[in-house]
Design a protein around this motif. Sequence first.
Motif, PDB file in Angstrom:
ATOM      1  N   PHE A  20      33.717  42.178 -29.424  1.00  0.00           N
ATOM      2  CA  PHE A  20      34.837  41.260 -29.620  1.00  0.00           C
ATOM      3  C   PHE A  20      35.372  40.711 -28.301  1.00  0.00           C
ATOM      4  CE2 PHE A  20      35.062  43.633 -33.632  1.00  0.00           C
ATOM      5  CZ  PHE A  20      35.133  42.575 -34.519  1.00  0.00           C
ATOM      6  N   GLY A  21      35.412  41.537 -27.270  1.00  0.00           N
ATOM      7  CA  GLY A  21      36.014  41.136 -26.006  1.00  0.00           C
ATOM      8  C   GLY A  21      35.214  40.121 -25.220  1.00  0.00           C
ATOM      9  N   LEU A  22      33.891  40.161 -25.330  1.00  0.00           N
ATOM     10  CA  LEU A  22      33.063  39.229 -24.570  1.00  0.00           C
ATOM     11  C   LEU A  22      32.831  37.914 -25.304  1.00  0.00           C
ATOM     12  CD1 LEU A  22      30.361  41.628 -23.112  1.00  0.00           C
ATOM     13  CD2 LEU A  22      32.331  40.637 -21.933  1.00  0.00           C
ATOM     14  N   ALA A  23      33.062  37.906 -26.589  1.00  0.00           N
ATOM     15  CA  ALA A  23      32.793  36.700 -27.383  1.00  0.00           C
ATOM     16  C   ALA A  23      33.918  35.689 -27.213  1.00  0.00           C
ATOM     17  CB  ALA A  23      32.657  37.057 -28.855  1.00  0.00           C
ATOM     18  N   PRO A  24      33.572  34.412 -27.003  1.00  0.00           N
ATOM     19  CA  PRO A  24      34.620  33.390 -26.998  1.00  0.00           C
ATOM     20  C   PRO A  24      35.254  33.314 -28.388  1.00  0.00           C
ATOM     21  CG  PRO A  24      32.496  32.480 -26.296  1.00  0.00           C
ATOM     22  CD  PRO A  24      32.255  33.875 -26.753  1.00  0.00           C
ATOM     23  N   ASP A  25      36.499  32.840 -28.434  1.00  0.00           N
ATOM     24  CA  ASP A  25      37.216  32.793 -29.710  1.00  0.00           C
ATOM     25  C   ASP A  25      36.453  32.015 -30.776  1.00  0.00           C
ATOM     26  OD1 ASP A  25      39.265  34.298 -28.705  1.00  0.00           O
ATOM     27  OD2 ASP A  25      40.504  32.571 -28.159  1.00  0.00           O
ATOM     28  N   GLY A  73      21.125  54.332 -21.483  1.00  0.00           N
ATOM     29  CA  GLY A  73      22.538  54.673 -21.350  1.00  0.00           C
ATOM     30  C   GLY A  73      23.068  54.385 -19.959  1.00  0.00           C
ATOM     31  N   ALA A  74      22.272  54.661 -18.934  1.00  0.00           N
ATOM     32  CA  ALA A  74      22.701  54.392 -17.563  1.00  0.00           C
ATOM     33  C   ALA A  74      22.767  52.891 -17.279  1.00  0.00           C
ATOM     34  CB  ALA A  74      21.752  55.073 -16.582  1.00  0.00           C
ATOM     35  N   ALA A  75      21.968  52.109 -17.976  1.00  0.00           N
ATOM     36  CA  ALA A  75      21.976  50.655 -17.763  1.00  0.00           C
ATOM     37  C   ALA A  75      23.170  49.990 -18.435  1.00  0.00           C
ATOM     38  CB  ALA A  75      20.678  50.039 -18.305  1.00  0.00           C
ATOM     39  N   GLY A  76      23.805  50.638 -19.386  1.00  0.00           N
ATOM     40  CA  GLY A  76      24.912  50.036 -20.122  1.00  0.00           C
ATOM     41  C   GLY A  76      26.082  49.583 -19.266  1.00  0.00           C
ATOM     42  N   PRO A  77      26.666  50.448 -18.441  1.00  0.00           N
ATOM     43  CA  PRO A  77      27.823  50.020 -17.641  1.00  0.00           C
ATOM     44  C   PRO A  77      27.532  48.851 -16.686  1.00  0.00           C
ATOM     45  CG  PRO A  77      27.784  52.397 -17.781  1.00  0.00           C
ATOM     46  CD  PRO A  77      26.490  51.905 -18.385  1.00  0.00           C
ATOM     47  N   PRO A  78      26.406  48.851 -15.948  1.00  0.00           N
ATOM     48  CA  PRO A  78      26.162  47.686 -15.086  1.00  0.00           C
ATOM     49  C   PRO A  78      25.945  46.394 -15.880  1.00  0.00           C
ATOM     50  CG  PRO A  78      24.703  49.486 -14.458  1.00  0.00           C
ATOM     51  CD  PRO A  78      25.420  49.908 -15.700  1.00  0.00           C
ATOM     52  N   VAL A  79      25.295  46.482 -17.018  1.00  0.00           N
ATOM     53  CA  VAL A  79      25.079  45.281 -17.839  1.00  0.00           C
ATOM     54  C   VAL A  79      26.412  44.782 -18.392  1.00  0.00           C
ATOM     55  CG1 VAL A  79      24.022  44.441 -19.981  1.00  0.00           C
ATOM     56  CG2 VAL A  79      22.686  45.817 -18.384  1.00  0.00           C
ATOM     57  N   ALA A  80      27.267  45.690 -18.838  1.00  0.00           N
ATOM     58  CA  ALA A  80      28.586  45.287 -19.346  1.00  0.00           C
ATOM     59  C   ALA A  80      29.428  44.671 -18.233  1.00  0.00           C
ATOM     60  CB  ALA A  80      29.299  46.489 -19.955  1.00  0.00           C
ATOM     61  N   ALA A  81      29.374  45.238 -17.037  1.00  0.00           N
ATOM     62  CA  ALA A  81      30.126  44.679 -15.907  1.00  0.00           C
ATOM     63  C   ALA A  81      29.619  43.280 -15.568  1.00  0.00           C
ATOM     64  CB  ALA A  81      30.010  45.598 -14.690  1.00  0.00           C
ATOM     65  N   TRP A  82      28.304  43.088 -15.593  1.00  0.00           N
ATOM     66  CA  TRP A  82      27.736  41.759 -15.337  1.00  0.00           C
ATOM     67  C   TRP A  82      28.203  40.769 -16.405  1.00  0.00           C
ATOM     68  CZ3 TRP A  82      24.524  39.221 -18.778  1.00  0.00           C
ATOM     69  CH2 TRP A  82      24.048  37.991 -18.354  1.00  0.00           C
ATOM     70  N   GLU A  84      30.931  40.844 -18.213  1.00  0.00           N
ATOM     71  CA  GLU A  84      32.342  40.517 -18.012  1.00  0.00           C
ATOM     72  C   GLU A  84      32.535  39.542 -16.854  1.00  0.00           C
ATOM     73  OE1 GLU A  84      33.995  44.441 -17.562  1.00  0.00           O
ATOM     74  OE2 GLU A  84      34.779  44.384 -19.600  1.00  0.00           O
ATOM     75  N   ARG A  85      31.765  39.724 -15.772  1.00  0.00           N
ATOM     76  CA  ARG A  85      31.892  38.833 -14.613  1.00  0.00           C
ATOM     77  C   ARG A  85      31.432  37.421 -14.901  1.00  0.00           C
ATOM     78  NH1 ARG A  85      29.353  43.007 -11.960  1.00  0.00           N
ATOM     79  NH2 ARG A  85      27.443  41.781 -11.871  1.00  0.00           N
ATOM     80  N   THR A  86      30.450  37.261 -15.766  1.00  0.00           N
ATOM     81  CA  THR A  86      29.848  35.947 -15.976  1.00  0.00           C
ATOM     82  C   THR A  86      30.419  35.188 -17.168  1.00  0.00           C
ATOM     83  OG1 THR A  86      28.061  36.926 -17.293  1.00  0.00           O
ATOM     84  CG2 THR A  86      27.667  36.670 -14.925  1.00  0.00           C
ATOM     85  N   ARG A  87      31.385  35.738 -17.874  1.00  0.00           N
ATOM     86  CA  ARG A  87      31.962  35.052 -19.019  1.00  0.00           C
ATOM     87  C   ARG A  87      32.941  33.979 -18.574  1.00  0.00           C
ATOM     88  NH1 ARG A  87      28.164  36.143 -20.870  1.00  0.00           N
ATOM     89  NH2 ARG A  87      27.701  37.683 -22.388  1.00  0.00           N
ATOM     90  N   PRO A  88      32.881  32.794 -19.193  1.00  0.00           N
ATOM     91  CA  PRO A  88      33.898  31.779 -18.912  1.00  0.00           C
ATOM     92  C   PRO A  88      35.268  32.314 -19.298  1.00  0.00           C
ATOM     93  CG  PRO A  88      32.102  30.846 -20.205  1.00  0.00           C
ATOM     94  CD  PRO A  88      31.893  32.333 -20.144  1.00  0.00           C
ATOM     95  N   GLY A  89      36.275  31.940 -18.535  1.00  0.00           N
ATOM     96  CA  GLY A  89      37.616  32.409 -18.818  1.00  0.00           C
ATOM     97  C   GLY A  89      37.969  33.666 -18.058  1.00  0.00           C
TER      98      GLY A  89
END
Length: 111
Positions: A20-25, A73-82, A84-89
């Motif tokens: 929900f958090g990464l998806a645009p409205d 599992g170890a790849a999850g946090p870096p992918v999520a951080a990427w 979040e950084r690349t989302r418009p807004g």
Amino acid sequence: MCVHSVGEVWESSGGFMLGFGLAPDHAQGQYQGLFGIGFDAGQALAPVILTGAVLALEHTGWLLLGVFFALVGAAGPPVAAWAERTRPGNPGAGASAARPQGETPVPETER
């Protein structure tokens, strides 16, 4: 059992945050649909992959599965951080930082 339960709650809340958090409205439904398809595909393929790996490779299959899950599992946090950084807004994502706080972006189709 307590550690497993806490892990499930943590995974579930993280999944909701990403879904929900990464998806645009304007694309909440599409993101949730893709998220659901990915989950269902995993449930459909898991028995074949797990049984095939364990039956074919025995103890080595279990070890390989453990390594695979640890790496994913170890790849999850870096992918999520990427993501979040690349989302418009995102305030740190370039031109969108100039938008006043609290103002929602206008989708391209409404301009």
